[in-house]
Each structure stands twice: as C-alpha cells, then as structure tokens.
Motif scaffolding. Structure first.
Motif, PDB file in Angstrom:
ATOM      1  N   THR A  55       5.645  22.867 120.835  1.00  0.00           N
ATOM      2  CA  THR A  55       4.551  23.223 119.759  1.00  0.00           C
ATOM      3  C   THR A  55       4.155  21.327 119.614  1.00  0.00           C
ATOM      4  O   THR A  55       3.049  21.317 119.377  1.00  0.00           O
ATOM      5  CB  THR A  55       5.344  23.734 118.454  1.00  0.00           C
ATOM      6  N   LYS A  87       0.452  20.040 119.760  1.00  0.00           N
ATOM      7  CA  LYS A  87      -0.236  19.431 118.523  1.00  0.00           C
ATOM      8  C   LYS A  87      -0.822  18.207 118.938  1.00  0.00           C
ATOM      9  O   LYS A  87      -1.879  17.789 118.469  1.00  0.00           O
ATOM     10  CB  LYS A  87       0.710  19.340 117.234  1.00  0.00           C
ATOM     11  N   SER A 116      -5.165  24.009 119.128  1.00  0.00           N
ATOM     12  CA  SER A 116      -4.536  23.915 117.713  1.00  0.00           C
ATOM     13  C   SER A 116      -3.817  25.104 117.648  1.00  0.00           C
ATOM     14  O   SER A 116      -2.681  25.496 116.953  1.00  0.00           O
ATOM     15  CB  SER A 116      -5.483  23.448 116.849  1.00  0.00           C
ATOM     16  N   ASN A 117      -4.587  26.240 117.668  1.00  0.00           N
ATOM     17  CA  ASN A 117      -4.181  27.579 117.463  1.00  0.00           C
ATOM     18  C   ASN A 117      -3.058  27.954 118.346  1.00  0.00           C
ATOM     19  O   ASN A 117      -2.195  28.698 118.037  1.00  0.00           O
ATOM     20  CB  ASN A 117      -5.322  28.557 117.526  1.00  0.00           C
ATOM     21  N   SER A 139       0.162  26.806 116.864  1.00  0.00           N
ATOM     22  CA  SER A 139       0.514  27.570 115.595  1.00  0.00           C
ATOM     23  C   SER A 139       1.192  28.747 116.023  1.00  0.00           C
ATOM     24  O   SER A 139       2.195  29.106 115.358  1.00  0.00           O
ATOM     25  CB  SER A 139      -0.588  27.769 114.763  1.00  0.00           C
ATOM     26  N   THR A 140       0.641  29.424 117.110  1.00  0.00           N
ATOM     27  CA  THR A 140       1.191  30.737 117.576  1.00  0.00           C
ATOM     28  C   THR A 140       2.637  30.395 118.222  1.00  0.00           C
ATOM     29  O   THR A 140       3.538  31.296 117.928  1.00  0.00           O
ATOM     30  CB  THR A 140       0.299  31.216 118.849  1.00  0.00           C
ATOM     31  N   LYS A 173       5.302  30.155 115.699  1.00  0.00           N
ATOM     32  CA  LYS A 173       5.644  31.142 114.866  1.00  0.00           C
ATOM     33  C   LYS A 173       6.245  32.483 115.699  1.00  0.00           C
ATOM     34  O   LYS A 173       6.651  33.342 115.378  1.00  0.00           O
ATOM     35  CB  LYS A 173       4.589  31.914 114.299  1.00  0.00           C
ATOM     36  N   ASP A 184       3.145  33.831 105.844  1.00  0.00           N
ATOM     37  CA  ASP A 184       3.192  32.929 107.262  1.00  0.00           C
ATOM     38  C   ASP A 184       4.564  32.682 107.686  1.00  0.00           C
ATOM     39  O   ASP A 184       4.846  31.907 108.336  1.00  0.00           O
ATOM     40  CB  ASP A 184       2.784  31.353 106.780  1.00  0.00           C
TER      41      ASP A 184
END
Length: 562
Positions: A7, A11, A31-32, A35-36, A39, A332
């Motif tokens: 990650t 980033k 960026s997405n 985030s994926t 998580k 989240d």
C-alpha cells in the motif's frame, strides 16, 4: 512483503505522479488502488496475478504492479519516478499536510527541496505569495513542518517494537543461554514515542562488540563509554548497554527509569549507589518501598506511593472483558460485524464486542445513513441470538459537528446502546473553540464515550489544542467515559492526564478503534498507556462484565427518558 508495505508503494506512486503533473484520472486510479489493497482481508502475497486482477478496484494493471513488488521488492515505475524527482522531495511528500500539487509549485517557483528551506520560506513569508497559497495555507504548512522537525528521529512504539523483537531474537541466537539481556530505557517504560532501542546485556564490552558484528541488520557499530551504539537497517538507533552479570539488576534500574526516578530512588537507599543485588525487587525492598513497574518509572509520584505501599494494582489484559469502539464493513472496516465479534470471542477470549461504525457526516469513511443504521441493528439482533452468551452492543461513532452537536436526531441516538462522540473534521481550531466544541458534545445526554479527545496522530499531526482540565471536568459532571484510544497512531487521551481523570472520578475505557480483526489486538497498546497513567481495573469501563455493561447502558438511557 505485507499489504501495508505494498500500500505504501502505491501511495507514494500516486503522490509522485501528481507532483509530476500526471493525468488526474491515473493519479486517482493509483490512489484508489492503494485504498483497495489496504482494506483487503487477505494477504496479496497469497493470490496469483490473475486472482488479484479479478478483485474489484484492482484490475490487470494494478495486479501486475503488485506482483512486481512481491517478486522484485520494488515497482519499476515508482523507481523511475523517484530518479526523476529532485532530491529531498520524496521525504517532504511523506509529511501529511503537504499536497504533491502544492509541493510542485514550491519546487518550480522557489527551488525548495528540503524541510529546513521550506520552513525558512514560511518564516520569511515567501510561501503565502505563491499562486494558490495565502497566509492561512502558509501558517498551516509551517505548523506541519515544525511538528515533523520536532519529531525527527522518533518512532512510534509499535513500530520500534517490531524491530526490537527481531534484534532480541538475533541476540538470543548469538548469546549463551545463561547470559542475561533485556530491553531498557524508553522501550521498557513503554513510551508512546522512542528515539532508540536500548538493550542491556550482561557481558563485558569486547565480547558484546564481537557478538554484534554477527548481526547483519546492525550498521555503524561503535564502542563508547558504558555502551555500544549502532543503527538498525530500518533507520532507528540501537544502544547496547553492557555490565557485569552481578550488577545486571542495578544497571537495569539505572537504564530503565527516567533520571528523576533514579535520583529519587537513590535518595531512599543507604548508599548513593544502587546495590548489586539479585533482583530489582530486592533493590526496591532495600529502599523500603514496593516494587515499581517499569512503565511507571517516570519520576512523578510513584516513589511517594511506593514508600507508603499505595501503588495502584495496574490493569492488565486478563482484566479486559470486552472491546468497544470498532468498525466493520458497514463503514470503513475490512471485516463484517460477525467476523470482528468472533475474533474477540475466539482469539481474545472476550465476553462482548461493541460496534461503532462511522456516522452519516463521515462520508469519506462510508458513514451510515439512518436506513443503514436500522439495517445494522437488525443484523446485530440476529447475531446476538446466534452468538449468545457472547454479546454485540449497538454503538456508533458519531461525528461532533462544528457547533458541538452530534449528527443524528435524538430518536436515532436513543436506539444505540452507546455513542462514541468524536471530532474528525474541521480540525484547525484554537483552544477555546476546540474545548467549547467538545464540551457541547459531552453535555449531549446521548454521549456515552468521548473518542480520541485531541484528534492527534503521533508523528503525523498535532492534536487540536484543548483545555484538558475543562474537558475532563465536563466528563465528570456528565458521567461521560473518556476513551484511551489504543490505536498506536493515536494513544489519545494522553496517559499524562489519567491521574487527573482518576482524581475527578472519570471512568476510562481502553478502546482499540479497530478497522480490521488484527487491530483488535491494539488493545495492548492502550493497556500500556493505561498502566503508565496508573489505571486500575476498577476504573476501566471495559473491565466490567457483559451484564454490568448492559445495565450501565440501560440505566443511562433510562435517565434520559425516565
């Protein structure tokens, strides 16, 4: 390489792409993807490239990048961008609060590429004159820089602990089985931030120096007076204190406690030197006082309490009965309510679990609409039938709005077992505004817990300034529980204020603020802070059993609506 490391690569790639003026759609896609990945409820290393490409939010291109990182330890596209980037820009982009776009303007217009020059430009009022900046942006940037510079060379305890564990394991393999060694100094006192890993070894200097040469991760090994200094490959300084085996306990006390603590202890001993006894307990006994836990050796009131046999029986993990303030897939979080609850029950051996997903104002965190709240309540009712006697309490982390109100109507707040009131937005406040905002929320009859009171993120940003005494007094007057947010990024409320909380009769709760099953184990870091502040189980809310907690919530609601 784990998901967090992958990650971080994505980033940084997104930031560098933005700095270099790349297409905004590509920047957003990267960026997405970060985030994926963050998580995902499984390790990316456990999946093939094809399997990764089929995950929503990843796709073929991102899957190939992930595989490249896992196989080669780096991403070629990121490496190429780093080579094209002016020296010093990458560290600046890692400071939260400096956007890549703004940093690009600063570089192009002023040629600044390091913290010191950027801070000086703020002081000289050069940044405010750049297009798209202004005085407020400059002041905010200066504050962020000053915080980063103040904390240069410091590490969060949880991060240093991982490195320390690896060093201790390597050391254990190198030493004879009967050689004593232990963590000491700030690490042993469980300080939230540390600048070094200190280890005491019962060996003379030369044999210890020879042992350290065999640990590859240690660099720049240098022998000094009474210690050997070096640096771990991760960047943290490591200090090895050495001593004769017979003086191990005495040296452990000398190197563990703050200077104030050590001096106060010496004042109570027959001689000025700490005696070379078999154990630390024996040394404190000779000073005619109770044994003081390492985490309390700060030079506050612990010596006075030890002399009168009045030290608190500090809270420990086995005292904890449940985990409150947690997040799930409803907002989240990474796992379902049931998965989080089962981890608490089966892995942590707890009696209950409190879900408190984000509220509707927190759109960035998929905060729950009123309809979603009702849907979650139905799910929890079904879970409680299925999992009994284990119990799931219905909570919410309700945003404290700018005027201090909570972001659901009373009829919805009344349906929760508990409400954690927290500030997540509009953080730029002076002390008067922040204090008034918190007190207004505390006075709301539906507020059960005050969440992370200052909003600080260690090594990332300062907390907003508050009058701690006024806030704690308000919690005492309104019977609001203050959380010790156990996330190692927060550890908020600061342990230094726990004595005042206890003096005012305010109950504390050690809350993990977990968004992942593994983060439920953050409880231990909250317990560290609780112990430093002298918290006992009787003053810790989540040391109560399920019935006591349920009765407390019910009684509180009954008082609102008699």
């Amino acid at each position: 390489m784990n998901n967090k490391a992958v990650t971080r690569e994505f980033k940084l790639l997104a930031k560098l792409l933005e700095f270099h003026g790349e297409n905004s759609f590509k920047v957003k896609a990267i960026s997405n993807a970060a985030s994926t990945i963050a998580k995902l409820p499984f390790a990316v290393a456990s999946k093939s490239t094809q399997e990764l490409s089929e995950i929503p939010g990843i796709g073929k291109s991102t899957a190939n990048k992930i595989t490249e990182i896992l196989e080669k330890g780096h991403m070629s596209e990121l490496n190429d961008l780093i080579q094209q980037t002016p020296p010093g820009i990458v560290p600046l982009l890692k400071i939260k609060g400096i956007s890549p776009k703004k940093m690009s303007v600063i570089w192009n217009d002023l040629g600044i590429d390091n913290e010191a020059e950027l801070w000086y430009a703020c002081k000289e009022d050069k940044i405010s004159k750049l297009k798209g900046f202004g005085a407020k942006t400059q002041a905010k940037l200066q504050n962020v820089l000053e915080y980063a510079m103040e904390n240069q060379g410091k590490f969060r305890f949880a991060d240093a602990e991982k490195t320390a564990d690896k060093i201790l394991e390597k050391l254990r393999n190198q030493l004879d089985t009967d050689t004593k060694f232990a963590l000491t100094s700030d690490m042993r006192r469980l300080m939230e931030l540390v600048s070094s890993i200190d280890i005491l070894v019962a060996l003379p200097a030369d044999p210890l120096y020879a042992v350290l040469q065999n640990i590859d991760e240690l660099e720049g090994i240098e022998q000094k007076d009474q210690h050997i200094s070096c640096q771990h490959r991760s960047g943290i300084d490591v200090i090895f204190h050495y001593c004769d085996p017979t003086s191990f306990s005495a040296r452990l006390i000398e190197t563990t406690g703050s200077q104030s603590h050590v001096n106060l202890l010496k004042d109570q001993l027959p001689e000025t030197a700490i005696p070379a006894l078999e154990s630390e307990e024996g040394i404190y006994k000779q000073a005619k006082m109770s044994f003081i836990a390492p985490e309390m050796r700060e030079g506050n009131l612990e010596i006075e309490l030890a002399l009168t046999d009045a030290l608190p029986d500090l809270v420990k993990f086995s005292d904890i009965k449940g985990a409150l303030h947690n997040h799930s897939l409803w907002s989240d979080g990474v796992f379902s309510v049931e998965e989080m609850a089962l981890f608490c029950r089966d892995q942590l051996n707890l009696e209950y679990f409190g879900i408190s997903d984000h509220s509707k104002t927190a759109v960035y965190a998929s905060g729950l609409t009123i309809d979603q709240v009702k849907g979650q309540w139905e799910e929890i009712d079904a879970l409680n039938k299925k999992l009994a006697p284990f119990h799931v309490f219905k909570g919410i982390e309700s945003d404290i709005l700018s005027n201090g109100s909570l972001d659901y109507p009373d009829e919805i707040l009344a349906g929760f077992d508990f409400v954690v009131a927290s500030i997540h937005s509009q953080l730029s406040m002076d002390e008067k505004k922040a204090t008034a905002r918190l007190i207004k929320a505390i006075e709301n009859p539906y507020t059960t817990f005050l969440g992370h009171p200052t909003g600080r993120q260690l090594l990332v940003r300062r907390g907003y300034p508050i009058d701690h005494k006024k806030v704690i007094d308000a919690c005492a007057a309104n019977q609001v529980i203050i959380e010790i947010n156990a996330n190692p990024l927060r550890l908020d409320i600061d342990w230094r204020w726990l004595s005042y909380c206890l003096e005012k009769g305010v109950m504390l709760s050690i809350n993990p603020d977990a968004h992942h099953t593994e983060e439920l184990e953050y409880m231990k870091y909250g317990i560290h802070m609780a112990r430093k502040g002298g918290l006992q189980a009787e003053h810790c809310f989540n040391c109560l059993d399920t019935k006591a907690v349920a009765d407390y919530f019910a009684a509180r609601k009954a008082n609102i609506n008699p």
